[in-house]
Motif scaffolding. Structure first.
Motif, PDB file in Angstrom:
ATOM      1  N   PRO A 277       0.872  -1.110   0.053  1.00 64.16           N
ATOM      2  CA  PRO A 277      -0.051  -0.016  -0.187  1.00 64.16           C
ATOM      3  C   PRO A 277       0.815   1.325   0.153  1.00 64.16           C
ATOM      4  CG  PRO A 277       0.081  -0.931   2.126  1.00 64.16           C
ATOM      5  CD  PRO A 277       0.852  -1.950   1.256  1.00 64.16           C
ATOM      6  N   GLN A 278       1.492   1.465  -1.127  1.00 65.52           N
ATOM      7  CA  GLN A 278       2.422   2.743  -1.107  1.00 65.52           C
ATOM      8  C   GLN A 278       1.906   3.843  -0.730  1.00 65.52           C
ATOM      9  OE1 GLN A 278       5.705   1.833  -1.494  1.00 65.52           O
ATOM     10  NE2 GLN A 278       5.837   3.983  -0.757  1.00 65.52           N
ATOM     11  N   GLN A 279       0.628   3.989  -1.601  1.00 72.98           N
ATOM     12  CA  GLN A 279       0.003   5.411  -1.130  1.00 72.98           C
ATOM     13  C   GLN A 279      -0.288   5.626   0.323  1.00 72.98           C
ATOM     14  OE1 GLN A 279      -3.585   5.511  -3.557  1.00 72.98           O
ATOM     15  NE2 GLN A 279      -4.026   7.935  -3.034  1.00 72.98           N
ATOM     16  N   ALA A 280      -0.525   4.530   0.897  1.00 73.32           N
ATOM     17  CA  ALA A 280      -0.811   4.850   2.491  1.00 73.32           C
ATOM     18  C   ALA A 280       0.349   5.064   3.308  1.00 73.32           C
ATOM     19  CB  ALA A 280      -1.592   3.694   3.015  1.00 73.32           C
TER      20      ALA A 280
ATOM     21  N   ASP B 198       6.367   5.216  16.405  1.00 71.73           N
ATOM     22  CA  ASP B 198       6.646   3.491  16.433  1.00 71.73           C
ATOM     23  C   ASP B 198       5.460   2.717  15.673  1.00 71.73           C
ATOM     24  OD1 ASP B 198       8.460   4.150  18.241  1.00 71.73           O
ATOM     25  OD2 ASP B 198       7.295   3.780  20.156  1.00 71.73           O
ATOM     26  N   THR B 199       4.296   3.426  15.640  1.00 74.57           N
ATOM     27  CA  THR B 199       3.240   2.712  14.859  1.00 74.57           C
ATOM     28  C   THR B 199       3.632   2.799  13.341  1.00 74.57           C
ATOM     29  OG1 THR B 199       1.540   3.583  16.329  1.00 74.57           O
ATOM     30  CG2 THR B 199       0.559   2.608  14.272  1.00 74.57           C
ATOM     31  N   LEU B 200       4.318   3.722  12.809  1.00 71.34           N
ATOM     32  CA  LEU B 200       4.520   3.693  11.393  1.00 71.34           C
ATOM     33  C   LEU B 200       5.787   2.572  11.246  1.00 71.34           C
ATOM     34  CD1 LEU B 200       4.814   4.907   8.727  1.00 71.34           C
ATOM     35  CD2 LEU B 200       6.351   6.472   9.433  1.00 71.34           C
ATOM     36  N   ASN B 201       6.680   2.625  11.992  1.00 65.16           N
ATOM     37  CA  ASN B 201       7.559   1.601  12.057  1.00 65.16           C
ATOM     38  C   ASN B 201       7.002   0.095  12.003  1.00 65.16           C
ATOM     39  OD1 ASN B 201       9.860   3.543  11.370  1.00 65.16           O
ATOM     40  ND2 ASN B 201      10.025   3.547  13.680  1.00 65.16           N
ATOM     41  N   ALA B 202       5.997  -0.103  12.774  1.00 65.47           N
ATOM     42  CA  ALA B 202       5.591  -1.376  13.026  1.00 65.47           C
ATOM     43  C   ALA B 202       4.578  -1.696  11.687  1.00 65.47           C
ATOM     44  CB  ALA B 202       4.653  -1.434  14.259  1.00 65.47           C
ATOM     45  N   ALA B 203       4.213  -0.505  10.882  1.00 61.06           N
ATOM     46  CA  ALA B 203       3.346  -0.871   9.775  1.00 61.06           C
ATOM     47  C   ALA B 203       4.345  -1.170   8.989  1.00 61.06           C
ATOM     48  CB  ALA B 203       2.654   0.476   9.525  1.00 61.06           C
ATOM     49  N   LEU B 204       5.413  -0.572   8.842  1.00 64.76           N
ATOM     50  CA  LEU B 204       6.441  -0.729   7.600  1.00 64.76           C
ATOM     51  C   LEU B 204       7.038  -2.178   7.950  1.00 64.76           C
ATOM     52  CD1 LEU B 204       8.424   2.772   7.568  1.00 64.76           C
ATOM     53  CD2 LEU B 204       6.734   1.946   5.950  1.00 64.76           C
ATOM     54  N   ALA B 205       7.330  -2.515   8.918  1.00 64.60           N
ATOM     55  CA  ALA B 205       7.797  -4.198   9.485  1.00 64.60           C
ATOM     56  C   ALA B 205       6.649  -4.967   8.829  1.00 64.60           C
ATOM     57  CB  ALA B 205       7.821  -4.045  10.774  1.00 64.60           C
ATOM     58  N   GLU B 206       5.328  -4.603   8.936  1.00 64.82           N
ATOM     59  CA  GLU B 206       4.503  -5.543   8.716  1.00 64.82           C
ATOM     60  C   GLU B 206       3.990  -5.573   6.996  1.00 64.82           C
ATOM     61  OE1 GLU B 206       2.554  -7.688  10.244  1.00 64.82           O
ATOM     62  OE2 GLU B 206       1.168  -8.090   8.254  1.00 64.82           O
ATOM     63  N   VAL B 207       4.583  -4.541   6.380  1.00 61.89           N
ATOM     64  CA  VAL B 207       4.573  -4.491   4.801  1.00 61.89           C
ATOM     65  C   VAL B 207       5.808  -5.389   4.581  1.00 61.89           C
ATOM     66  CG1 VAL B 207       5.063  -2.870   2.801  1.00 61.89           C
ATOM     67  CG2 VAL B 207       3.511  -2.019   4.747  1.00 61.89           C
TER      68      VAL B 207
ATOM     69  N   MET C 270      -2.850  -0.450  10.100  1.00 60.94           N
ATOM     70  CA  MET C 270      -1.578   0.158  10.895  1.00 60.94           C
ATOM     71  C   MET C 270      -1.231   1.304  10.279  1.00 60.94           C
ATOM     72  SD  MET C 270       0.492  -3.371  11.785  1.00 60.94           S
ATOM     73  CE  MET C 270       1.655  -2.735  13.021  1.00 60.94           C
ATOM     74  N   LEU C 271      -1.116   1.543   9.178  1.00 57.42           N
ATOM     75  CA  LEU C 271      -0.635   2.792   8.278  1.00 57.42           C
ATOM     76  C   LEU C 271      -1.509   3.983   8.659  1.00 57.42           C
ATOM     77  CD1 LEU C 271       0.682   1.443   5.174  1.00 57.42           C
ATOM     78  CD2 LEU C 271       1.996   2.691   6.629  1.00 57.42           C
ATOM     79  N   ALA C 272      -2.998   3.695   8.545  1.00 54.82           N
ATOM     80  CA  ALA C 272      -4.086   4.553   8.865  1.00 54.82           C
ATOM     81  C   ALA C 272      -3.758   5.120  10.270  1.00 54.82           C
ATOM     82  CB  ALA C 272      -5.237   3.812   8.380  1.00 54.82           C
ATOM     83  N   GLN C 273      -3.567   3.984  11.174  1.00 55.70           N
ATOM     84  CA  GLN C 273      -3.555   4.425  12.553  1.00 55.70           C
ATOM     85  C   GLN C 273      -2.284   5.331  12.889  1.00 55.70           C
ATOM     86  OE1 GLN C 273      -2.678   1.074  15.157  1.00 55.70           O
ATOM     87  NE2 GLN C 273      -3.375   2.091  17.066  1.00 55.70           N
ATOM     88  N   ALA C 274      -1.532   5.035  12.166  1.00 52.21           N
ATOM     89  CA  ALA C 274       0.082   5.841  12.138  1.00 52.21           C
ATOM     90  C   ALA C 274      -0.377   7.274  11.984  1.00 52.21           C
ATOM     91  CB  ALA C 274       1.126   5.438  11.374  1.00 52.21           C
ATOM     92  N   GLN C 275      -1.054   7.248  10.598  1.00 52.34           N
ATOM     93  CA  GLN C 275      -1.549   8.492  10.153  1.00 52.34           C
ATOM     94  C   GLN C 275      -2.109   9.537  11.057  1.00 52.34           C
ATOM     95  OE1 GLN C 275      -3.230   8.152   6.193  1.00 52.34           O
ATOM     96  NE2 GLN C 275      -3.384  10.666   5.942  1.00 52.34           N
ATOM     97  N   THR C 276      -3.357   8.743  11.578  1.00 54.29           N
ATOM     98  CA  THR C 276      -3.910   9.523  12.596  1.00 54.29           C
ATOM     99  C   THR C 276      -3.130  10.038  13.746  1.00 54.29           C
ATOM    100  OG1 THR C 276      -5.919   7.867  11.913  1.00 54.29           O
ATOM    101  CG2 THR C 276      -6.210   9.365  14.122  1.00 54.29           C
ATOM    102  N   LEU C 277      -2.262   8.946  14.440  1.00 59.23           N
ATOM    103  CA  LEU C 277      -1.478   9.430  15.626  1.00 59.23           C
ATOM    104  C   LEU C 277      -0.633  10.509  15.020  1.00 59.23           C
ATOM    105  CD1 LEU C 277      -0.304   5.860  16.728  1.00 59.23           C
ATOM    106  CD2 LEU C 277      -2.041   7.496  17.890  1.00 59.23           C
ATOM    107  N   ALA C 278      -0.013  10.681  13.853  1.00 57.63           N
ATOM    108  CA  ALA C 278       0.990  11.703  13.391  1.00 57.63           C
ATOM    109  C   ALA C 278       0.145  12.919  13.454  1.00 57.63           C
ATOM    110  CB  ALA C 278       1.621  11.277  12.210  1.00 57.63           C
ATOM    111  N   ALA C 279      -1.244  12.832  13.086  1.00 53.78           N
ATOM    112  CA  ALA C 279      -2.008  14.023  12.952  1.00 53.78           C
ATOM    113  C   ALA C 279      -2.275  14.411  14.565  1.00 53.78           C
ATOM    114  CB  ALA C 279      -3.346  13.783  12.418  1.00 53.78           C
TER     115      ALA C 279
END
Lengths: 203, 378
Positions: A24-27, A56-65, A84-93
């Motif tokens: 999910p490159q866009q995400a 941390d969530t982004l890193n975990a999402a990237l690890a999942e990818v 997870m990427l969506a969650q990371a995006q929300t957390l970043a916001a």
């Protein structure tokens, strides 16, 4: 026979669908961009915990990818990564919003302290002006003036930090300046009172 | 009559064959996929997750600040592990090898653990160090203020101390919010600067009080001279801000005085606002329109010793060659303000000035010293 055809057809469809699963490159890009925005808002300074959670969530999402990338193409599924990427995006916001809010809070505190410190300095100068005119008492208050000069320098540094957007440093310096200026005012007030008492006694 | 049944053409016989062939092919593909999935190397996701958690724990322990080298190494190796994983995943599934990824991830985890441990230790050590340094800064500041009080010491030292105290305030603020690194940095400078200021001022005062034997000698000689003909003598103790009147060796009165704005030390030049120290005599009595300070006793500053000392200072380069010793040092009225406000004179309240003026005559000895030993006043 007809059932067998259906099974084969379904298998082919699944094969094609599986073969089409893409990272999910866009995400990923969106989550990274959101984190960069949070960083630009100085979330790492003003909302470090929220920023760390997003990171941390982004890193975990990237690890999942990458975990999915490591699988045979037909068995990949990026649904979890996408969540997870969506969650990371929300957390970043959230981190960005928290940083903006905290920065504003610190800015307000710094503004208030800078104003209070400037007033305290003005008060000390006012008390100095109340001291006997001419050469009287010049040396006695010169020591306080030396201290006041140091406070003014520190206050200048606080203002510079504020103007450059470093509100945390500005707040600390303004707080120190205020505290010192107040103690100088007390010292000067005590000296003036002492003189007034002596004058009354002499009369 | 038998009806002739028309059979389907033989083409119908090929369909099951193709169908079963497809099923066989699909089954083979599935078997192949399963075998591939089983045989293919697995990415070390768990190792990466462990490393990421270790790095996050180190970060939360502020390892970036307290163990920057180890933390950076851990971050670098974690990034490297992720990049290697991404690169390996680009290769054909059976050609992949995750050993380098695993190795980098394990290294990152170990480094992050070290960073975490070091960070905790260093943070605690810095907390203790900041506490100690703040204590030192406070002690030096207290020592300075206790020693100096209202003494007119070099202003630079006061400025130095004020800056140190401001730094100490900032250090304390950092300490309170748990930022021990900043607290140590600021407290260190505060302690050093306050220590230097305290030391400088102590040296200045020590150097000043080294004159005590000389002051004692002047006082003794003055009192011996007064005792010889039972005459009046005036002694001024600058530290005590007191003027004593002696008759012979008997102390008959004492009065509070205001001194020069920078009275601490020996007068060297005009305008330095220092009250001179030495053995002088009253050279002139002034009152009425002769003085704007009610009544005055002019003394013979600069005397020969003063001039000799000033010339030596010029030779040492401590004074400009054309520097003047100044003059017109008096004991005068309009004092009693509790401030050291004169340009070097000794000021009394008008009432006290009247008393001193009555007993003093031209020639009355006036000895001014930094401090009079208690034994000499008994």
């Amino acid at each position: 026979m007809k059932g067998l055809r259906v099974v084969v057809a379904l298998f082919m469809v699944a094969l094609l669908a599986g073969a089409c699963a893409k990272a999910p490159q866009q995400a990923i890009d969106a989550a990274k961009a959101a984190l960069e925005e949070a960083k630009a808002a100085e979330a790492h300074r003003y909302a470090p915990q929220e920023f760390a959670a997003a990171n941390d969530t982004l890193n975990a999402a990237l690890a999942e990818v990458e975990k999915q990338n490591g699988k045979f193409a037909l068995f990949r599924s990026y649904k979890k990564a996408q969540r997870m990427l969506a969650q990371a995006q929300t957390l970043a916001a959230t981190a960005k919003s928290a940083a903006i809010a905290n920065k504003e809070k610190v800015k307000n505190e710094a503004t208030q302290l800078l104003q209070s410190a400037a007033e305290a300095v003005a008060n000390v100068e006012k008390l100095l002006a109340k001291a006997p005119r001419g050469k009287e008492g010049r040396e006695a208050i010169a020591a306080i003036k030396a201290d006041l000069d140091a406070v003014k320098s520190n206050l200048d540094a606080a203002n510079s930090a504020f103007n450059s957007g470093d509100y945390l440093t500005a707040r600390d310096k303004a707080q120190a300046s205020l505290s010192k200026a107040n103690s100088l005012a007390e010292e000067l007030q005590a000296a003036i009172s002492k003189k007034a008492a002596l004058t009354r006694k002499a009369q | 009559m038998k009806r002739k049944i028309k059979r389907n053409p033989p083409k119908g016989n090929r369909a099951p064959f193709l169908l079963w062939s497809a099923v066989g092919l699909a089954a083979s593909a599935v078997v192949l996929l399963v075998i591939t999935a089983v045989v293919a190397p697995k990415p070390p996701i768990e190792e990466l997750r462990t490393a990421a958690k270790a790095v996050a724990r180190a970060r939360d322990a502020e390892a970036e600040r307290y163990a920057p080298t180890w933390y950076q190494l851990a971050c670098d190796n974690l990034t490297k592990a992720r990049e290697l994983l991404a690169a390996e995943n680009q290769r054909f599934i059976l050609a992949r090898s995750y050993e380098s990824v695993r190795s980098a991830a394990r290294l990152a985890a170990a480094e992050a653990d070290s960073a975490y441990q070091i960070s905790l230790r260093r943070k605690e050590a810095m907390r203790a160090e900041a506490d100690l340094l703040l204590g030192r800064a406070r002690e030096a500041s207290g020592s300075f203020r206790e020693k100096v009080g209202d003494l007119p010491v070099n202003h630079y030292y006061r400025h130095q101390l004020a800056q140190a105290e401001l730094l100490a305030e900032e250090a304390e603020a950092a300490f309170r919010r748990g930022d021990y690194l900043t607290a140590v940095q600021k407290a260190k400078r505060a302690a050093e600067d306050a220590g230097k200021a305290a030391q400088n001022v102590a040296e200045e005062l020590d150097a000043y009080f080294k004159n005590q034997p000389l002051w004692d000698r002047w006082v003794k000689e003055t009192l011996q001279d007064a005792a010889r003909d039972n005459s009046y003598a005036i002694l001024v103790d600058k530290m005590a801000h007191t003027l004593y009147v002696f008759k012979g060796q008997q102390k008959v009165a004492s009065y509070p005085v205001d001194l020069g704005m920078r009275w601490l030390g020996q007068k060297l030049t005009r305008g330095d606002n220092v009250t001179p120290e030495g053995r002088y005599r009253v050279t002139k009595k002034k009152e009425g329109k002769q003085t704007k300070y009610y009544r005055a006793l002019v003394i013979n500053y600069p005397n020969e010793e003063d001039l000799a000392r000033i010339n030596q200072a010029k030779k040492r380069g401590e004074l400009y060659p054309k520097a003047s010793a100044g003059g017109l040092i008096e004991i005068h009225g309009e004092g009693g303000k509790a401030w050291d406000w004169t340009n070097g004179c000794i000021a009394l309240s008008n009432k006290d000035m009247d008393a001193v003026y009555r007993v003093a005559t031209v020639g009355t000895p006036v000895t001014i010293v930094g401090r009079i030993s208690e034994s000499l006043l008994k």
